[in-house]
Design a protein around this motif. Sequence first.
Motif: not given
Length: 127
Positions: A26, A28-31, A63
């Motif tokens: 999360v 790293s915005m790798r949802y 997110q």
Amino acid sequence: GRRRKKEGTMSESEVRRCIEGVSMNVGSMRYAEALREAARLAPVEEEELRKQQVKAVVMVASQLKTEKAIAESISELSADEEDNLMKFVYIGLSMKDASVSLPLFKVHEALTKKAGLGCIVRAVCAK
């Protein structure tokens, strides 16, 4: 050997590593990866730890702002991961906390579209 654990029993450290992996993804915005990691392990018996598993799912779900984002993240899941995720959705909804429920309703809708009613039945019938 000692590998004959009852299905569904994970060590606490394994669950904590999983939750940590969700947080890192999360961050790293790798949802999609975060959601997959959150759904990798089934819900554990121990209540506090299970709540933390649900919160990890909610952390990712909150997110994912659009239906498309949720659907894309769910599209990568295996059947077992879909079932685990649906179990977390129902456990989370039973907590009767709006901050938990709202993101989970979106996941429920997208997951039902992808995985069908069988996924719901398996989640509800699991203890």
